[in-house]
Design a protein around this motif. Structure first.
Motif, PDB file in Angstrom:
ATOM      1  N   ASN A   1     -41.382  -8.726 -26.048  1.00  0.00           N
ATOM      2  CA  ASN A   1     -41.050  -8.384 -24.661  1.00  0.00           C
ATOM      3  C   ASN A   1     -41.229  -9.560 -23.693  1.00  0.00           C
ATOM      4  N   LYS A   2     -40.813 -10.748 -24.165  1.00  0.00           N
ATOM      5  CA  LYS A   2     -40.877 -11.956 -23.336  1.00  0.00           C
ATOM      6  C   LYS A   2     -39.515 -12.654 -23.403  1.00  0.00           C
ATOM      7  N   PRO A   3     -39.170 -13.436 -22.394  1.00  0.00           N
ATOM      8  CA  PRO A   3     -37.905 -14.182 -22.491  1.00  0.00           C
ATOM      9  C   PRO A   3     -37.950 -15.189 -23.637  1.00  0.00           C
ATOM     10  N   PHE A   4     -36.835 -15.318 -24.353  1.00  0.00           N
ATOM     11  CA  PHE A   4     -36.794 -16.274 -25.459  1.00  0.00           C
ATOM     12  C   PHE A   4     -35.460 -17.018 -25.470  1.00  0.00           C
ATOM     13  N   LEU A   5     -35.497 -18.248 -25.947  1.00  0.00           N
ATOM     14  CA  LEU A   5     -34.295 -19.058 -26.174  1.00  0.00           C
ATOM     15  C   LEU A   5     -34.246 -19.329 -27.670  1.00  0.00           C
TER      16      LEU A   5
ATOM     17  N   CYS B   1     -28.160 -23.512 -21.335  1.00  0.00           N
ATOM     18  CA  CYS B   1     -29.532 -23.011 -21.528  1.00  0.00           C
ATOM     19  C   CYS B   1     -30.492 -23.627 -20.501  1.00  0.00           C
ATOM     20  N   LEU B   2     -30.168 -24.824 -19.998  1.00  0.00           N
ATOM     21  CA  LEU B   2     -31.058 -25.475 -19.017  1.00  0.00           C
ATOM     22  C   LEU B   2     -31.005 -24.726 -17.676  1.00  0.00           C
ATOM     23  N   ASP B   3     -29.791 -24.300 -17.285  1.00  0.00           N
ATOM     24  CA  ASP B   3     -29.662 -23.492 -16.053  1.00  0.00           C
ATOM     25  C   ASP B   3     -30.386 -22.156 -16.225  1.00  0.00           C
ATOM     26  N   TRP B   4     -30.264 -21.594 -17.417  1.00  0.00           N
ATOM     27  CA  TRP B   4     -30.941 -20.309 -17.716  1.00  0.00           C
ATOM     28  C   TRP B   4     -32.454 -20.482 -17.629  1.00  0.00           C
TER      29      TRP B   4
END
Length: 441
Positions: A292-296, A253-256
């Motif tokens: 509609n936003k990036p999420f983790l 997830c850190l690379d993402w």
């Protein structure tokens, strides 16, 4: 005369093991001898996730049985609690003897125990060993437990801990008002209150000379005014990765996150205990799509029984089972934290300067939410509809609201500075730690 030797005994849930481990690393770094007591079951879980990067500390680990069989469900916290209370006190003196036998020059000189492990401090007292309590939740939550006798005397709660009526109360003159519906023990039931919490607090009053809190005076001054035994030594931010994690951390997830612009990703995590109903899970999934936003999104192992709704796209997100949370929260790509408001997550969020969207589930999380939203004003609450659901439209609306509020972002960064200053040279929490260590020696 040997060096002081601390024995740490946390109740075996992630939320208590984690901050005690942080504290043990502080003690170890200062040159003290530290032994950490795991249950055999939690040690096996923890050991499965360990890596060489994690295992370079000077902390010694020992294990003891929790009294349950291999077939028993350890996610039933009350079952674990009552089993340990019934089996451990008799076995404990022998364990102390065995630990001391390994290094006769540096015998155990002080115990640090968390809530629900009060029997250990009582046994230790009989053996002439000093004891301190480590309270893993907020100081305000501790204050509410400390005030139980007064709340009963004043007729605010009955002898089972149930509020006599719905009202707002103030535990100390400079504490915020608190709704009696948010008293932290209510979701745990009256059996827990009468058979565990009340006797536990009596043990704390009698044998715990210090009640250490992973907090800072500047964060909760009112709570610390209630007793001189409450000692803020936090925020404990000693180690970057969670060396006490029961789950394997997904570091991809850190690379993402590296691939995303500053303050663009919504981080969603509900800690190690909260369980989400299928209807609510669907609303959350669709809400993450809708914004509609990036999420983790962290869906921990064992809590992944819910099926994603057919309409869920999830193309902008990454879903993982567990993360190195401090590293995630400090990543420049994180815009806000949708959180259950557990105290460890609250402290980690504060120390990262990240705004919150608050989604409490039970116990002390409602009180933490009121600090985040009403006292520190570094977050916004998510509101349920008439059916008790947080709808997808509410999630989208509140994400936009928190991201569009420059004042919340500015207060978050200011509070980060205030919190971290407490553990820097000359900080109040650092001075309190020195006071505690002088006593322990």
């Amino acid at each position: 005369m040997g060096i002081p030797h601390f024995l740490a005994i946390p109740f075996p849930v992630q939320g208590q093991v984690n901050p005690v481990m942080q504290f043990c690393h502080v003690l170890s770094k200062l040159g003290y001898k530290v032994t950490f007591l795991h249950t055999e079951f939690s040690y096996k879980r923890w050991n499965r996730t360990i890596s060489t990067e994690k295992d370079n500390s000077e902390i010694n680990f020992v294990t003891f049985p929790d009294g349950l069989g291999p077939e028993d469900d350890r996610s039933d916290i009350m079952k674990v609690l009552f089993s340990m209370n019934n089996t451990m006190p008799d076995l404990f003196p022998k364990l102390i003897e065995e630990i001391n036998g390994l290094d006769t020059e540096n015998k155990i000189s002080c115990m640090i125990v968390t809530m629900n492990m009060g029997w250990a401090i009582e046994v230790g007292h009989k053996l002439g060993i000093k004891g301190a309590f480590f309270f893993a939740a907020s100081a305000s939550s501790l204050a509410s437990c400390y005030c139980i006798p007064k709340l009963i005397d004043d007729g605010i709660i009955d002898s089972n801990g149930i509020p006599t009526k719905k009202q707002e109360i103030q535990l100390a003159p400079n504490m915020p008002n608190m709704d009696t519906a948010d008293l932290p023990w209510l979701s745990l039931g009256k059996t827990f209150f009468t058979n565990q919490l009340v006797p536990e607090m009596q043990i704390m009053m009698k044998f715990g000379e210090w009640w250490l809190c992973n907090s800072a005076y500047d964060l909760e001054p009112g709570a610390f005014s209630l007793s001189q035994r409450f000692l803020p030594i936090g925020p404990l931010m000693e180690i970057e990765s969670n060396k006490s994690s029961f789950y394997e951390e997904d570091t991809t997830c850190l690379d993402w996150l590296d691939q995303h612009p500053s303050k663009s990703v919504i981080y969603v995590s509900f800690g190690s205990l909260a369980v989400m109903e299928p209807n609510q899970f669907n609303e959350l999934a669709l809400g993450l799509d809708l914004m509609n936003k990036p999420f983790l999104w962290v869906i921990r192992p064992g809590n992944d029984n819910n099926a994603y709704p057919n309409e869920f796209n999830g193309s902008k997100g990454k879903i993982v089972s567990w993360v190195p949370q401090k590293k995630v929260l400090n990543h420049p790509a994180i815009a806000c934290f949708i959180s259950h408001c557990g105290w460890n997550s609250t402290i980690e969020g504060l120390c990262s300067g990240v705004p919150f969207l608050c989604w409490p589930f039970f116990s002390d999380q409602f009180l933490d939410k009121s600090y985040i939203c009403d006292v520190w004003k570094v977050g916004i609450g998510l509101e349920k509809d008439e059916n008790g659901l947080i709808r997808k439209e509410e999630i989208e609306k509140k994400v936009d609201q928190v991201l569009g509020c420059d004042e919340i972002r500015a207060r978050s960064l200011k509070l980060k500075e205030i919190a971290i200053n407490n553990i820097q040279e000359g900080g109040k929490s650092l001075k309190n730690l020195e006071k505690f260590l002088n006593w322990a020696e």
